[in-house]
Write a protein that holds these residues in place. Sequence first.
Motif: not given
Length: 232
Positions: A49-55
């Motif tokens: 996904s995207m860095p801000d969604a991964a966690f």
Amino acid sequence: MKIALFGYGKMGKMIEQVAQQRGHTIVAKVDVDTIDIDFSSMDVAIDFSMPDAAFGNISNCIENNVPIISGTTGWLQNYDKAIALCNEKRGAFIYASNFSLGVNVFFELNSYLAKMMKNLEQYEVSMEEIHHTQKLDAPSGTAITLAKGVIEHTNYEHWKLDEGKEKEIPITSKRIGVTPGTHTVVYNSKVDTIDIKHTAHNREGFAHGAVIAAEWLVGKTGVFSMKDVLGL
């Protein structure tokens, strides 16, 4: 297996093709606008996904007892939290900066070369990575993993984007066309140069490795790496 894809960009679509070729079913395609997610339908999740969604994706899967692998880079400030959550919930999780089988062999080659070069201080280390123009992070997660492999076995202490100072490995990042990914590690001295290089020809290698990792992870408990998957 019933696989959920978190992130349905170019990599997600390639993973879908590879997974279906290997006899698996895609039961969810979770992207930016997805609201309702049925975690009970999944055997395993693959996050590109995207860095801000991964966690958030990783946490939600672990909380819902879904094994998850993630190849998203740029979110590693929360990596320790993901590990702690996985251990607390007795989940299953693999993160890799690159799931390509060839790249993971390259990581081992890089570490082995670094061990041999440790006491040859006349050589200076540098790295270059080249990716497509749509790649958001720089340097790449793969380049950072390579740098850490050198740092672990030599007197270098840090890596630095572009020009490095003493005991820093300089990493040059280039964004050119549709390049899938090229990584070069260079040891340069006044008398000669030693370099090792990995060139990806397309995205299929990343997708293939991700699906293999997902197959391996199902039924296990703990935090693993591609070294575990490949028995390296």
